[in-house]
Design a protein around this motif. Structure first.
Motif, PDB file in Angstrom:
ATOM      1  N   SER A 108       0.947 -12.003  27.609  1.00 45.38           N
ATOM      2  CA  SER A 108       0.467 -12.993  28.579  1.00 45.38           C
ATOM      3  C   SER A 108       0.926 -14.396  28.207  1.00 45.38           C
ATOM      4  O   SER A 108       1.347 -15.172  29.061  1.00 45.38           O
ATOM      5  N   LEU A 109       0.867 -14.715  26.909  1.00 49.88           N
ATOM      6  CA  LEU A 109       1.311 -16.032  26.446  1.00 49.88           C
ATOM      7  C   LEU A 109       2.818 -16.200  26.651  1.00 49.88           C
ATOM      8  O   LEU A 109       3.282 -17.273  27.060  1.00 49.88           O
ATOM      9  N   GLY A 110       3.584 -15.147  26.373  1.00 53.56           N
ATOM     10  CA  GLY A 110       5.025 -15.194  26.602  1.00 53.56           C
ATOM     11  C   GLY A 110       5.346 -15.411  28.068  1.00 53.56           C
ATOM     12  O   GLY A 110       6.226 -16.204  28.421  1.00 53.56           O
ATOM     13  N   LEU A 111       4.625 -14.708  28.947  1.00 52.16           N
ATOM     14  CA  LEU A 111       4.825 -14.895  30.385  1.00 52.16           C
ATOM     15  C   LEU A 111       4.567 -16.346  30.775  1.00 52.16           C
ATOM     16  O   LEU A 111       5.360 -16.948  31.506  1.00 52.16           O
ATOM     17  N   VAL A 112       3.485 -16.919  30.290  1.00 49.01           N
ATOM     18  CA  VAL A 112       3.159 -18.307  30.637  1.00 49.01           C
ATOM     19  C   VAL A 112       4.262 -19.251  30.181  1.00 49.01           C
ATOM     20  O   VAL A 112       4.714 -20.112  30.942  1.00 49.01           O
ATOM     21  N   ASP A 113       4.725 -19.099  28.950  1.00 50.89           N
ATOM     22  CA  ASP A 113       5.755 -20.003  28.440  1.00 50.89           C
ATOM     23  C   ASP A 113       7.030 -19.904  29.281  1.00 50.89           C
ATOM     24  O   ASP A 113       7.611 -20.921  29.660  1.00 50.89           O
ATOM     25  N   ILE A 114       7.457 -18.699  29.601  1.00 54.24           N
ATOM     26  CA  ILE A 114       8.642 -18.518  30.437  1.00 54.24           C
ATOM     27  C   ILE A 114       8.380 -19.062  31.839  1.00 54.24           C
ATOM     28  O   ILE A 114       9.249 -19.695  32.447  1.00 54.24           O
ATOM     29  N   ALA A 115       7.177 -18.840  32.362  1.00 52.35           N
ATOM     30  CA  ALA A 115       6.836 -19.292  33.713  1.00 52.35           C
ATOM     31  C   ALA A 115       6.902 -20.813  33.849  1.00 52.35           C
ATOM     32  O   ALA A 115       7.280 -21.327  34.911  1.00 52.35           O
ATOM     33  N   LEU A 116       6.542 -21.545  32.795  1.00 58.62           N
ATOM     34  CA  LEU A 116       6.645 -23.012  32.854  1.00 58.62           C
ATOM     35  C   LEU A 116       8.072 -23.425  33.198  1.00 58.62           C
ATOM     36  O   LEU A 116       8.297 -24.284  34.051  1.00 58.62           O
TER      37      LEU A 116
END
Length: 163
Positions: A78-86
């Motif tokens: 989930s944290l990886g998704l957020v970082d990429i999503a930014l």
């Protein structure tokens, strides 16, 4: 999408193919990088917020390799998704080119468990952009009506230095 994005530079690093319903693939051309673990990823611009802020949705499809021992989406995924999503969202807003920008900070609050086998979407909103910084916030959600909140987040990107 802002036409000022330099398409050739962007394609140097990403495979950005048009998909259905306004979605664009957001996958690195290099399968040895971290992003490949979460791929396939896709992004689309969403209607702006009622006060006119730009929004985008970044989607991944979690599978067993993304699970924790509780058979939920691992928090690190989930944290990886957020970082990429930014970054994916900032590109769609026309705020970044393919330069080497960095995450300055990322604050998250886990609210619920992510479910395996169901699209996991990061809804990203542009809060403010300055000459060197991009401030974003959002939610990671699941469900047909985004009714299952997995986490909330706020992050800041520092744009790459001009060459």
């Amino acid at each position: 999408m802002n036409d000022s994005i330099e398409e050739p530079k962007r394609r140097e690093h990403f495979s950005a193919e048009a998909l259905d319903d306004g979605w664009v693939s957001w996958n690195l051309n290099d399968p040895t990088r971290f992003n490949a673990y979460l791929e396939p990823l896709s992004v689309r611009v969403e209607p702006p917020t009622p006060d006119g802020r730009a929004r985008a949705r970044v989607r991944m499809l979690p599978e067993r390799k993304h699970s924790n021992l509780g058979d939920n989406v691992h928090g690190a995924v989930s944290l990886g998704l957020v970082d990429i999503a930014l970054f994916a969202a900032a590109h769609q807003f026309g705020s970044l080119d393919a330069g080497h920008s960095v995450t300055l900070d990322l604050s998250t609050q886990f609210v619920g468990a992510g479910r395996i086998g169901e699209p996991l979407d990061a809804l990203v909103e542009l809060v403010r952009e300055t000459g060197r910084l991009i401030f974003l916030r959002g939610l990671v959600v699941q469900g047909a009506n985004d009714d299952h909140i997995v986490l909330s987040f706020a992050g800041t990107i520092r744009k790459a230095s001009p060459k």
